[in-house]
Scaffold this active site. Sequence first.
Site, PDB file in Angstrom:
ATOM      1  N   ASN A  10       0.869  -1.172   0.000  1.00  5.43           N
ATOM      2  CA  ASN A  10       0.000   0.000   0.000  1.00  5.43           C
ATOM      3  C   ASN A  10       0.911   1.229   0.000  1.00  5.43           C
ATOM      4  O   ASN A  10       1.517   1.556   1.011  1.00  5.43           O
ATOM      5  CB  ASN A  10      -0.869  -0.051   1.270  1.00  5.43           C
ATOM      6  N   ARG A  91      -2.738  -2.477  -3.341  1.00  6.99           N
ATOM      7  CA  ARG A  91      -3.901  -1.599  -3.276  1.00  6.99           C
ATOM      8  C   ARG A  91      -3.814  -0.644  -4.450  1.00  6.99           C
ATOM      9  O   ARG A  91      -2.816   0.063  -4.624  1.00  6.99           O
ATOM     10  CB  ARG A  91      -3.919  -0.822  -1.965  1.00  6.99           C
ATOM     11  N   HIS A 179     -12.108   4.463  -1.305  1.00 12.60           N
ATOM     12  CA  HIS A 179     -12.113   3.827   0.032  1.00 12.60           C
ATOM     13  C   HIS A 179     -12.869   2.505   0.018  1.00 12.60           C
ATOM     14  O   HIS A 179     -13.336   2.023   1.060  1.00 12.60           O
ATOM     15  CB  HIS A 179     -12.747   4.741   1.114  1.00 12.60           C
ATOM     16  N   ARG A 235      -8.483  18.469   0.752  1.00 12.33           N
ATOM     17  CA  ARG A 235      -9.262  18.477  -0.494  1.00 12.33           C
ATOM     18  C   ARG A 235     -10.587  19.201  -0.313  1.00 12.33           C
ATOM     19  O   ARG A 235     -11.199  19.133   0.755  1.00 12.33           O
ATOM     20  CB  ARG A 235      -9.542  17.034  -0.948  1.00 12.33           C
ATOM     21  N   GLU A 384      -8.202  -3.265   5.976  1.00 10.23           N
ATOM     22  CA  GLU A 384      -8.044  -3.265   4.519  1.00 10.23           C
ATOM     23  C   GLU A 384      -7.097  -4.361   4.026  1.00 10.23           C
ATOM     24  O   GLU A 384      -7.365  -5.010   3.017  1.00 10.23           O
ATOM     25  CB  GLU A 384      -7.556  -1.884   4.056  1.00 10.23           C
TER      26      GLU A 384
END
Length: 398
Positions: A10, A91, A179, A235, A384
Site C-alpha cells: 500500500n 492496493r 475507500h 481536499r 483493509e
Amino acid sequence: MALLPVLVLNSGSSSIKFSVYETGNSERHRLYEGAVDGIATDQGKFWIKDVDGKKLVDATPALPNRSVAFKLVADALNSEDFPSPKAIGHRMVCGGPTVQDNQLITPALIDEMEKYTAFAPLHTPIAIYIMREALKLFPGTPNFAILDTYFHRTMPEVVTHMPIPEEYSAMGVRRYGYHGISYESIIYQLQPNIPEKLIVAHLGNGASISAIRNGECLDTSMGLTPTGGIISGTRTGDIDPGILLFILRKIAENTESATAAADQLETVVSKRAGLLGVSELSNDMRDLREAIKQGNAKARLAVDKFTWTIAKWIGSYVAELGGLDMMVFTGGIGENDIDSRAEICAGLSALGIVLDAERNNVRGAATISAKNSPITVRVIPPAEDLIIVNHVLRLLGA
Ligand code: AMP
C-alpha cells in the site's frame, strides 16, 4: 493445504506500507508489518515488526527516491529472514473504466490503468511505479491489483453517470467512488448480521461516506476523483464548478501553458484546500481540536464545515436508502475523534439518532449509540489488508 505467505503493498506519496499474512483454508494470520517512510529525504525510516510488536528491522537509511525505498523492502522480504511471498496484492485506487475488476497484474494491464492517471493523480502514478518494480524484484510471483473502486461497482447508473456532455462520459468520466477496500472490510466485520440500510463514514485524512443496501454500495460521496464528495484534510470535496473556473482564470493570468495552470489548480483543490485551506493551520484533526481549545476561530470554522457537511450528506443518504438501521464510523478521525462523532450525530438528531456520551468516550471499536436509539451507531476500525489478502486468495483459486 500448505500455508501461503501473501504480501500486501500500500504505497503513499512519501511511504510504502506493507504487511505479510500467512494464509491457509481459513487461516489469515498477519506475520509482519512494516513501512519505509520519508522517501526523498536523507534520513528515512525502515522498519518491520512482528505481531507482538517486536521490531525485526529498525533502520534510518537515506531514501533518495522510491526505487531505493522499494528495493529495501524487496531485499528484506527476499532474504532468508522472512518467508518469501507466494503472491502479492497491491492496493490500487483507480483502474479507470476498463479495469474495474480485481485481477492479475501484467505489463499490459499496468499500461491500461496508466491511461487513467488523471482520475486519481495523487495515487495512481505511485502505485503503478511500485507494480512495475514488484514484477521485476519478485520475479515469478503473481501480483494482483485490488481496487478501491471495486466495492462501488454495484452503484446504479443514475448515481454513476455525470451531468456532462456525452463525449466526456465516453472517456470514462463518471462516479467511481473510493475507500472501497475499507468499506468492504466493514461489511466483512459485520457479517453475518449486515443491516439492510447502512451508512458508513470513512473519515481519515481523505474522507468519504457510502450508502449501502444489503451489503452492496448504492451511493458514495467521492466521484471521478478522490477530491470529490465531502471536505477532507486537504481536499475541497464537491464545490461549485464556477469556483474552479474562477481560480483557473486567476492562475492563468500568470501562467504560460494551460497544462501548468491545470497542475496548479490541482494543487489548490487537492493539497491546499479542505480543513487545511479553511483553518490555515493544519489538515490534522488533532491540531485543529487543540487550536479550538485555544479559541482559534478558523479552526472552529474548518471543523464545523467538516461535521456539518457530513451530517448533511448522511441526511441525503437516509432519503436514498429509505431509512437507516445502522451508521458506522471508521478511519483515523472516525475511530479516534470523539468530538467529531458527537458533533455529526448531534446534527442528525432529527433522524432519531441518540448517542451515549459515555460509550462515545472511546477510541477504537465500540457501539456508541444509546440503548434507546432506533439507529445503532458503531465505531469499527477498517481491516483493509485482510480484504486484499482475501481477494488475492480468491483470484489464486486457493
Ligand atoms: P487516516 O488517514 O485514516 O490515517 O486518518 C488521519 C486523521 O485521523 C488525521 O486527521 C488525524 O488527526 C486523525 N486522528 C488520528 N488520531 C486521532 C486522535 N487520537 N484524535 C483525533 N483525531 C485523530
